[in-house]
Design a protein around this motif. Structure first.
Motif, PDB file in Angstrom:
ATOM      1  N   THR A  44      44.345  46.625  27.653  1.00 27.89           N
ATOM      2  CA  THR A  44      42.826  46.166  27.832  1.00 27.89           C
ATOM      3  C   THR A  44      42.507  46.009  29.502  1.00 27.89           C
ATOM      4  O   THR A  44      41.470  46.089  29.620  1.00 27.89           O
ATOM      5  CB  THR A  44      42.540  44.644  27.299  1.00 27.89           C
ATOM      6  N   ALA A  89      52.791  49.858  30.012  1.00 27.74           N
ATOM      7  CA  ALA A  89      52.202  48.831  28.813  1.00 27.74           C
ATOM      8  C   ALA A  89      52.809  48.774  27.616  1.00 27.74           C
ATOM      9  O   ALA A  89      53.010  47.682  26.922  1.00 27.74           O
ATOM     10  CB  ALA A  89      50.776  49.025  28.789  1.00 27.74           C
ATOM     11  N   GLY A 148      48.881  45.985  30.470  1.00 29.97           N
ATOM     12  CA  GLY A 148      48.472  46.058  28.970  1.00 29.97           C
ATOM     13  C   GLY A 148      47.541  47.202  28.693  1.00 29.97           C
ATOM     14  O   GLY A 148      47.013  47.812  29.677  1.00 29.97           O
ATOM     15  N   GLU A 161      48.130  41.827  29.609  1.00 28.24           N
ATOM     16  CA  GLU A 161      46.963  42.097  28.667  1.00 28.24           C
ATOM     17  C   GLU A 161      46.403  40.887  28.180  1.00 28.24           C
ATOM     18  O   GLU A 161      46.705  39.718  28.294  1.00 28.24           O
ATOM     19  CB  GLU A 161      47.950  42.408  27.450  1.00 28.24           C
TER      20      GLU A 161
END
Length: 225
Positions: free
Chosen positions: A106, A97, A104, A5
């Protein structure tokens, strides 16, 4: 493969998400169509999803910002084709995630592109090529699953090298560094995944050969009496 992330620059995170989105959308349509036309294949879809989830959850430390593990997407790609693995991979990576802190939100697009898009397409292509060259079913499955795993990590190396080019050697030098480190842990993992996938397929071919034949995974001459 699980890029953590916040590790990628925002423009890279957005770019990989946009690149992955069409595959997920088209894959969802393919899953719905397959389930509607052949509802008896729901169990195999579940097996493919569970296989990818369990194998890709086995994490080994690799390089800063990432990790190494089997991917498990070769099984589903051979059974159903590569497109269907995109939405399955999206669900797998999202749960990992949120629940396991692997990857993550993102970096979901980047991880999805390498594991659930490049990997499955590589598996399907290698499997068809090997079968076209008259390789045995077991050898074809092994090559497809193993190379799918390795090419997933080649893609991750390219992603990280693109995001973090070497100050002196640029993208190429950075890619060599990432790929070199990944290969140390990934080669035995890829071989192990290939062997395990062969074992799974042998079990499917033993207990449900007709369904595999109907799915054009094995030929009529390979159906056991």
């Amino acid at each position: 493969m699980h890029i953590m992330e916040g590790f990628l620059p925002i423009e890279h995170a957005v770019g990989w998400t946009l690149a992955s989105a069409p595959f997920v959308i088209y894959g969802l349509r393919a899953v719905r169509r397959r389930v509607h036309e052949q509802p008896e294949q729901r169990m195999l879809l579940g097996v493919a999803a569970a296989f990818a989830f369990v194998l890709s959850a086995l994490k080994l430390p690799s390089v800063t910002g990432s990790c190494s593990h089997p991917t498990g997407t070769g099984l589903g790609a051979i059974l159903f084709g590569p497109v269907i693995m995109a939405p399955i991979g999206a669900v797998v990576l999202l749960f990992q995630a949120l629940l396991l802190a692997h990857g993550g939100l993102t970096t979901l697009g980047a991880n999805l592109f390498s594991m659930a898009i490049v990997g499955p397409f590589a598996a399907a292509a290698v499997f068809r090529l090997a079968r076209g060259l008259k390789c045995s079913f077991a050898v074809s499955v092994f090559l497809a699953a193993s190379l799918s795993d390795l090419l997933t990590y080649v893609t991750t190396s390219l992603q990280l090298a693109w995001a973090f080019p070497d100050p002196v050697g640029g993208f190429a030098a950075s890619c060599v560094k990432f790929a070199g480190i990944f290969a140390i842990t990934q080669i035995p993992l890829a071989i192990s995944e290939g062997l395990l996938t062969v074992v799974i397929f042998n079990a499917l071919a033993r207990f449900n050969p007709r369904e595999l034949q109907d799915m054009k995974v094995i030929g009529s001459s390979e159906v056991r009496a």
